[in-house]
Design an enzyme around this catalytic site. Structure first.
Site, mmCIF file in Angstrom:
data_model
loop_
_atom_site.group_PDB
_atom_site.id
_atom_site.type_symbol
_atom_site.label_atom_id
_atom_site.label_comp_id
_atom_site.label_asym_id
_atom_site.label_seq_id
_atom_site.Cartn_x
_atom_site.Cartn_y
_atom_site.Cartn_z
ATOM 1 N NE ARG A 1 3.821 -4.751 -11.917
ATOM 2 C CZ ARG A 1 2.520 -5.065 -11.995
ATOM 3 N NH1 ARG A 1 1.615 -4.106 -12.001
ATOM 4 N NH2 ARG A 1 2.143 -6.333 -12.080
ATOM 5 C CG LEU B 1 -1.902 -1.169 1.320
ATOM 6 C CD1 LEU B 1 -2.816 -1.005 2.540
ATOM 7 C CD2 LEU B 1 -2.742 -1.321 0.051
ATOM 8 C CG ASP C 1 -4.786 0.548 -12.422
ATOM 9 O OD1 ASP C 1 -3.895 -0.045 -13.019
ATOM 10 O OD2 ASP C 1 -4.632 0.997 -11.253
ATOM 11 N N GLY D 1 -1.492 6.330 -2.973
ATOM 12 C CA GLY D 1 -2.624 6.190 -3.896
ATOM 13 C C GLY D 1 -3.725 5.341 -3.266
ATOM 14 C CG HIS D 2 -3.039 1.186 -2.467
ATOM 15 N ND1 HIS D 2 -1.694 0.944 -2.562
ATOM 16 C CD2 HIS D 2 -3.613 0.446 -3.445
ATOM 17 C CE1 HIS D 2 -1.468 0.081 -3.543
ATOM 18 N NE2 HIS D 2 -2.607 -0.227 -4.105
ATOM 19 C CG LEU E 1 2.054 7.875 -5.247
ATOM 20 C CD1 LEU E 1 1.224 8.202 -4.009
ATOM 21 C CD2 LEU E 1 3.541 7.907 -4.907
HETATM 22 P P1 AMP Z 1 -3.363 -2.369 -6.958
HETATM 23 O O1 AMP Z 1 -3.021 -2.693 -5.551
HETATM 24 O O2 AMP Z 1 -2.229 -1.799 -7.748
HETATM 25 O O3 AMP Z 1 -4.091 -3.495 -7.663
HETATM 26 O O4 AMP Z 1 -4.407 -1.180 -6.892
HETATM 27 C C1 AMP Z 1 -5.550 -1.248 -6.095
HETATM 28 C C2 AMP Z 1 -6.408 -0.048 -6.378
HETATM 29 O O5 AMP Z 1 -5.668 1.142 -6.122
HETATM 30 C C3 AMP Z 1 -6.866 0.036 -7.838
HETATM 31 O O6 AMP Z 1 -8.187 0.532 -7.876
HETATM 32 C C4 AMP Z 1 -5.892 1.044 -8.431
HETATM 33 O O7 AMP Z 1 -6.429 1.741 -9.523
HETATM 34 C C5 AMP Z 1 -5.698 1.972 -7.256
HETATM 35 N N1 AMP Z 1 -4.453 2.719 -7.366
HETATM 36 C C6 AMP Z 1 -3.200 2.237 -7.531
HETATM 37 N N2 AMP Z 1 -2.308 3.242 -7.623
HETATM 38 C C7 AMP Z 1 -3.024 4.398 -7.545
HETATM 39 C C8 AMP Z 1 -2.692 5.777 -7.588
HETATM 40 N N3 AMP Z 1 -1.444 6.210 -7.749
HETATM 41 N N4 AMP Z 1 -3.686 6.664 -7.463
HETATM 42 C C9 AMP Z 1 -4.974 6.254 -7.306
HETATM 43 N N5 AMP Z 1 -5.348 4.972 -7.256
HETATM 44 C C10 AMP Z 1 -4.392 4.061 -7.372
#
Ligand code: AMP
Length: 283
Positions: A188, A33, A151, A36-37, A185
């Protein structure tokens, strides 16, 4: 904060919350996390009375040559962050819980929205996502679910899935959380070397420049896009895609029209790290 590991656990937790009259918001994540999360969690909090976060690295959305094995897993600090955000329940399933071990007879076919952007570049990626999100929605049954604009194609595909499969959850999209230099953010980003990190925000710079030019009247941006891709290559990036896409069909648009909205989206590789970013533009 409760931690639910089984389907029975999470269902009981959510039922309890709902029985107490609480509106439940859900933030699905793959952990590691970051800010962004956290902005998704904060948005969830604004729109509901209780927040459920899931942390699950979904093997089905990784291609055979992708980074499932090395994807960052930081469960302990993730749980601390959730605790700080006063998340009510974290759903922390393992793969046996989500997929079981029996042979699978079904998959979800995505007929549209999946040909370009990450859908085009990563075969099976969104099939894996809709499969797990479909399961998670059926398990958690949230009133509200929050996804990130980062995304955008994922958001659009899930929006369509909710509509076509009659999921009873309201979808919200949170804006992109960025580092000070503008880099979106991402879990990766942990793969970036110090040198790579210094130039990683170039993708966002390019998107901003293209947005500016489009707003200044460049409505057929093919050359503009090509130049920006060349500049990124010159800096050491490897291009995947960079284009304006329709918001609803997720297909590339070569001639933009005034009064419309588009998603200007790019994906590049920097060393072994794949970066994606986008800007929603209204002309
Ligand atoms: P992930 O853990 O990468 O699968 O992302 C989980 C959720 O967080 C998804 O809805 C992503 O679109 C969102 N997310 C990831 N990075 C960001 C970011 N920088 N800003 C906003 N939402 C994000």
């Amino acid at each position: 904060m409760e931690i639910a590991k089984t389907i029975e656990d999470i269902r009981n937790q959510v039922s309890d919350l709902k029985a107490r009259g609480k509106k439940v918001a859900f933030v699905p994540t793959m952990g590691a996390l970051h800010g962004g999360h956290l902005s998704l969690i904060k948005m969830a909090r604004q729109y509901a009375d209780a927040v459920v976060v899931s942390i699950y690295v979904n093997p089905e959305q990784f291609g055979p040559s992708e980074d499932f094995g090395s994807y960052p897993r930081t469960t302990e600090s993730d749980l601390e962050l959730c605790e700080k955000e006063e998340v009510e329940v974290v759903f922390l399933p393992d793969t046996e819980t989500i997929y079981g071990s029996a042979e699978k007879y079904f998959s979800i076919e995505i007929k549209e929205l999946n040909d370009y952007l990450d859908g085009g570049s990563r075969p099976g990626y969104f099939q894996g996502i809709v499969l797990v999100v479909n399961k998670l929605f059926n398990i958690v049954k949230p009133d509200v679910s929050v996804f990130g604009q980062k995304d955008y194609q994922q958001y659009r595909i899930i929006e369509q899935m909710v509509k076509e499969f009659n999921h009873e959850t309201e979808l919200l999209m949170a804006p992109i959380g960025r580092a000070n230099d503008g880099l979106a953010l991402s879990s990766r980003n942990a793969y970036l070397s110090e040198e790579e990190r210094k130039i990683a925000a170039s993708l966002y710079r390019s998107l901003q420049y293209i947005e500016q030019q489009i707003k200044a009247g460049v409505l057929e941006p093919a050359l503009l896009l090509k130049h920006q891709q060349d500049e990124l290559e010159a800096k050491g990036f490897r291009n995947d895609y960079l284009a304006a896409f329709s918001m609803d069909k997720m297909s590339p648009v070569s001639k933009l029209e005034k009064g419309n909205q588009y998603v200007l989206a790019g994906a590049v590789y920097l060393g072994k790290t794949r970066l994606i970013d986008n800007i929603i533009i209204e002309i």
